[in-house]
Scaffold this motif. Structure first.
Motif, PDB file in Angstrom:
ATOM      1  N   ARG A 178     -45.959  62.031  -7.398  1.00 23.77           N
ATOM      2  CA  ARG A 178     -45.829  62.373  -9.422  1.00 23.77           C
ATOM      3  C   ARG A 178     -47.391  62.327  -9.743  1.00 23.77           C
ATOM      4  N   THR A 179     -47.022  63.578 -10.861  1.00 29.90           N
ATOM      5  CA  THR A 179     -48.321  63.406 -11.485  1.00 29.90           C
ATOM      6  C   THR A 179     -49.235  63.054 -12.437  1.00 29.90           C
ATOM      7  N   TYR A 180     -49.911  62.475 -13.135  1.00 26.22           N
ATOM      8  CA  TYR A 180     -50.811  61.930 -13.970  1.00 26.22           C
ATOM      9  C   TYR A 180     -51.776  62.497 -14.402  1.00 26.22           C
ATOM     10  N   PHE A 213     -49.853  54.262 -16.628  1.00 26.79           N
ATOM     11  CA  PHE A 213     -48.468  54.353 -16.196  1.00 26.79           C
ATOM     12  C   PHE A 213     -47.628  54.205 -17.611  1.00 26.79           C
ATOM     13  N   VAL A 214     -46.610  54.977 -18.263  1.00 26.56           N
ATOM     14  CA  VAL A 214     -46.230  54.571 -18.830  1.00 26.56           C
ATOM     15  C   VAL A 214     -44.400  54.116 -17.912  1.00 26.56           C
ATOM     16  N   ALA A 215     -43.733  52.786 -18.240  1.00 25.53           N
ATOM     17  CA  ALA A 215     -43.077  51.803 -17.672  1.00 25.53           C
ATOM     18  C   ALA A 215     -41.980  52.856 -18.575  1.00 25.53           C
ATOM     19  N   HIS A 216     -41.370  53.390 -17.373  1.00 23.80           N
ATOM     20  CA  HIS A 216     -40.028  53.726 -18.630  1.00 23.80           C
ATOM     21  C   HIS A 216     -38.487  53.753 -17.356  1.00 23.80           C
ATOM     22  N   GLY A 217     -38.752  52.372 -16.675  1.00 19.00           N
ATOM     23  CA  GLY A 217     -37.745  51.762 -16.534  1.00 19.00           C
ATOM     24  C   GLY A 217     -37.721  52.091 -14.403  1.00 19.00           C
ATOM     25  N   TRP A 221     -42.993  66.393 -18.471  1.00 14.44           N
ATOM     26  CA  TRP A 221     -40.976  65.669 -17.520  1.00 14.44           C
ATOM     27  C   TRP A 221     -40.244  66.750 -18.445  1.00 14.44           C
ATOM     28  N   LYS A 222     -39.449  66.105 -17.394  1.00 16.09           N
ATOM     29  CA  LYS A 222     -38.460  66.795 -18.028  1.00 16.09           C
ATOM     30  C   LYS A 222     -37.020  66.130 -18.021  1.00 16.09           C
ATOM     31  N   LEU A 223     -35.616  65.817 -19.283  1.00 15.96           N
ATOM     32  CA  LEU A 223     -35.283  64.222 -19.097  1.00 15.96           C
ATOM     33  C   LEU A 223     -34.182  64.482 -18.357  1.00 15.96           C
TER      34      LEU A 223
HETATM   35  C1  LIG Z   1     -49.844  67.057 -15.806  1.00 17.91           C
HETATM   36  C2  LIG Z   1     -49.238  65.848 -16.520  1.00 17.91           C
HETATM   37  C3  LIG Z   1     -49.734  64.830 -16.767  1.00 17.91           C
HETATM   38  C4  LIG Z   1     -49.265  63.820 -16.901  1.00 17.91           C
HETATM   39  N1  LIG Z   1     -50.055  62.289 -17.252  1.00 17.91           N
HETATM   40  C5  LIG Z   1     -48.885  61.403 -16.850  1.00 17.91           C
HETATM   41  C6  LIG Z   1     -49.438  59.722 -17.416  1.00 17.91           C
HETATM   42  O1  LIG Z   1     -51.090  59.734 -17.617  1.00 17.91           O
HETATM   43  N2  LIG Z   1     -49.076  58.585 -17.287  1.00 17.91           N
HETATM   44  C7  LIG Z   1     -47.462  58.873 -17.422  1.00 17.91           C
HETATM   45  O2  LIG Z   1     -46.663  57.949 -17.631  1.00 17.91           O
HETATM   46  N3  LIG Z   1     -46.936  60.361 -17.189  1.00 17.91           N
HETATM   47  C8  LIG Z   1     -47.442  61.127 -16.910  1.00 17.91           C
HETATM   48  N4  LIG Z   1     -47.032  62.560 -16.655  1.00 17.91           N
HETATM   49  C9  LIG Z   1     -45.371  62.173 -17.207  1.00 17.91           C
HETATM   50  C10 LIG Z   1     -45.196  61.798 -15.446  1.00 17.91           C
HETATM   51  O3  LIG Z   1     -45.779  62.650 -14.617  1.00 17.91           O
HETATM   52  C11 LIG Z   1     -43.547  62.157 -15.222  1.00 17.91           C
HETATM   53  O4  LIG Z   1     -43.080  61.290 -16.445  1.00 17.91           O
HETATM   54  C12 LIG Z   1     -42.138  61.368 -13.612  1.00 17.91           C
HETATM   55  O5  LIG Z   1     -41.247  62.034 -13.650  1.00 17.91           O
HETATM   56  C13 LIG Z   1     -42.561  60.154 -13.589  1.00 17.91           C
HETATM   57  O6  LIG Z   1     -42.103  59.978 -12.390  1.00 17.91           O
HETATM   58  P1  LIG Z   1     -40.964  58.882 -11.676  1.00 17.91           P
HETATM   59  O7  LIG Z   1     -41.372  58.754 -10.587  1.00 17.91           O
HETATM   60  O8  LIG Z   1     -40.971  57.678 -12.321  1.00 17.91           O
HETATM   61  O9  LIG Z   1     -39.713  60.263 -12.652  1.00 17.91           O
HETATM   62  P2  LIG Z   1     -39.166  60.996 -11.953  1.00 17.91           P
HETATM   63  O10 LIG Z   1     -38.286  60.415 -10.184  1.00 17.91           O
HETATM   64  O11 LIG Z   1     -39.951  61.947 -12.334  1.00 17.91           O
HETATM   65  O12 LIG Z   1     -38.281  60.918 -12.589  1.00 17.91           O
HETATM   66  C14 LIG Z   1     -36.706  59.882 -12.292  1.00 17.91           C
HETATM   67  C15 LIG Z   1     -36.058  60.073 -13.913  1.00 17.91           C
HETATM   68  O13 LIG Z   1     -36.702  59.879 -15.204  1.00 17.91           O
HETATM   69  C16 LIG Z   1     -36.882  60.445 -15.787  1.00 17.91           C
HETATM   70  N5  LIG Z   1     -38.744  60.114 -16.486  1.00 17.91           N
HETATM   71  C17 LIG Z   1     -39.470  61.279 -15.796  1.00 17.91           C
HETATM   72  N6  LIG Z   1     -40.168  60.450 -16.829  1.00 17.91           N
HETATM   73  C18 LIG Z   1     -39.850  59.981 -18.053  1.00 17.91           C
HETATM   74  C19 LIG Z   1     -40.521  59.034 -18.686  1.00 17.91           C
HETATM   75  N7  LIG Z   1     -41.957  59.321 -19.058  1.00 17.91           N
HETATM   76  N8  LIG Z   1     -39.474  58.236 -20.221  1.00 17.91           N
HETATM   77  C20 LIG Z   1     -38.427  58.321 -19.777  1.00 17.91           C
HETATM   78  N9  LIG Z   1     -37.866  59.177 -18.464  1.00 17.91           N
HETATM   79  C21 LIG Z   1     -38.472  59.674 -17.595  1.00 17.91           C
HETATM   80  C22 LIG Z   1     -36.786  61.515 -15.201  1.00 17.91           C
HETATM   81  O14 LIG Z   1     -36.307  62.771 -16.255  1.00 17.91           O
HETATM   82  C23 LIG Z   1     -35.455  61.910 -14.393  1.00 17.91           C
HETATM   83  O15 LIG Z   1     -34.287  61.483 -15.114  1.00 17.91           O
HETATM   84  C24 LIG Z   1     -47.812  63.377 -17.176  1.00 17.91           C
HETATM   85  C25 LIG Z   1     -47.379  64.858 -16.258  1.00 17.91           C
HETATM   86  C26 LIG Z   1     -47.415  65.956 -15.762  1.00 17.91           C
HETATM   87  C27 LIG Z   1     -46.999  67.303 -16.081  1.00 17.91           C
END
Ligand SMILES: Cc1cc2nc3c(=O)[nH]c(=O)nc-3n(C[C@H](O)[C@H](O)[C@H](O)COP(=O)(O)OP(=O)(O)OC[C@H]3O[C@@H](n4cnc5c(N)ncnc54)[C@H](O)[C@@H]3O)c2cc1C
Length: 307
Positions: A82-84, A100-104, A300-302
């Motif tokens: 995952r990208t951060y 990290f955003v804690a989004h569940g 990211w995409k909803l």
């Molecule tokens: C260049 C770049 C930099 C980034 N930097 C950061 C950072 O510093 N900190 C950070 O927290 N994120 C950051 N992100 C966003 C992060 O990569 C995504 O939120 C990622 O999808 C999280 O992975 P996951 O495994 O939690 O969820 P995924 O497995 O990717 O997605 C699972 C489900 O969760 C949903 N989802 C994903 N992110 C969110 C969210 N934030 N809120 C609500 N629903 C969500 C998706 O739509 C999907 O339905 C960054 C992304 C990019 C491209």
């Protein structure tokens, strides 16, 4: 063959601190991180998450072509990536901070952060300071812009925080940050001429982008009406914008201009793809802001997992 600009770093989780209801800061540590680089303020990195059954046992760490070897693994044996964003780096101490955003529990990264423990192993992919190659992976190129418009959601807060910290003292502009909760408004350091506006979401479980689109649209409408020339084609326009496919996902949006040597507007927009696309469309199609002034990045995409 030149040494690649980025590589896999082996780290351990150090401190874990909850900054706010939805932000958790993790400090990663290791001697390996003494070689970690940071090329631009919104530098993206990747975290590779452990598999429940095998941790990192299957990860092909060795060799420059680890990525192809990782991609070739069957789905159930391939660690999610995952990208951060780098939020802080102290190479002399071998320490890296990531917010990290804690989004569940919908994704592997958000599940991981909910249960993360100090001492556990983590692999981080990022710039290699010992390489002569640029790592790429950063998009902040304001050139000589006179006015900055920065807009993002919670996933962009780490990048925006770092961008603000490196702005010159005389920078001018407006920053809009939509976050899940009023308590997620962090204490940011910004120059006096850059106003930071936090936009708590009215519906903390959804409605992504509504506050951001509303507030940025209002600001941009007024700003372009007052200074239309600063939105036009940059005087020394670079030949083209770079079209970068983001995250190998055609549904995600990503377009970043090269820096223009011009004193007008520079907009940097990052967050949920639909909201960011709406904003970019309003600026470029609605208000006639030249696209070479607008960097927009779907972070990211909803409804879509990364990868
Ligand atoms: C260049 C770049 C930099 C980034 N930097 C950061 C950072 O510093 N900190 C950070 O927290 N994120 C950051 N992100 C966003 C992060 O990569 C995504 O939120 C990622 O999808 C999280 O992975 P996951 O495994 O939690 O969820 P995924 O497995 O990717 O997605 C699972 C489900 O969760 C949903 N989802 C994903 N992110 C969110 C969210 N934030 N809120 C609500 N629903 C969500 C998706 O739509 C999907 O339905 C960054 C992304 C990019 C491209």
């Amino acid at each position: 063959m030149a040494k690649p600009g980025y590589r896999v770093f082996d780290t351990q989780v150090g401190e874990i601190s909850r900054l706010s209801p939805h932000f958790v800061r993790v400090t990663f540590r290791s001697d390996d991180l003494k070689q970690f680089g940071w090329d631009g303020p919104d530098q993206r990195i990747k975290v590779m998450l452990p598999l429940e059954a095998s941790g990192f046992d299957e990860v092909p760490m060795a060799g420059d072509d680890w990525y192809s070897a990782w991609r070739a693994l069957p789905d159930d044996r391939r660690n999610p990536i995952r990208t951060y964003t780098i939020r802080g780096l102290r190479p002399e101490l071998g320490e890296l901070d990531v917010d990290f955003v804690a989004h569940g529990d919908s994704g592997p990264a958000s599940r991981w952060i909910a249960a993360a423990r100090s001492g556990e192993r983590m692999l981080v992919i990022g710039p290699d300071a010992t390489s002569d190659e640029d790592s790429g992976g950063w998009e902040w190129h304001p050139g000589a812009a006179r006015t900055l418009l920065i807009a993002g959601d919670e996933t962009a807060v780490p990048a925006v925080s770092a961008i603000l910290e490196q702005l010159p003292a005389d920078a001018r502009g407006a920053v809009f940050l939509e976050v899940p909760d009023a308590g997620d408004a962090l204490d940011l350091r910004a120059p006096a001429g850059v106003e930071v506006r936090w936009l708590p979401r009215h519906d903390p479980t959804g409605g992504y982008g509504a506050e951001l689109v509303g507030a940025v649209t209002e600001w941009a409408d007024a700003w372009v009406a007052a200074d239309p020339a600063a939105a036009a084609v940059p005087a020394a326009a670079p030949a083209a914008v770079r079209d970068l496919p983001a995250l190998d996902d055609e549904d995600l949006v990503w377009e970043v201009p090269e820096a223009a040597d011009d004193g007008g507007l520079y907009a940097w927009l990052a967050g949920e793809a639909t909201a960011i696309t709406t904003l970019r469309r309003h600026l470029v199609k609605g208000l006639g802001v030249d696209r070479r002034r607008v960097a927009f990045m779907g972070y990211w995409k909803l409804g879509r997992a990364e990868g």
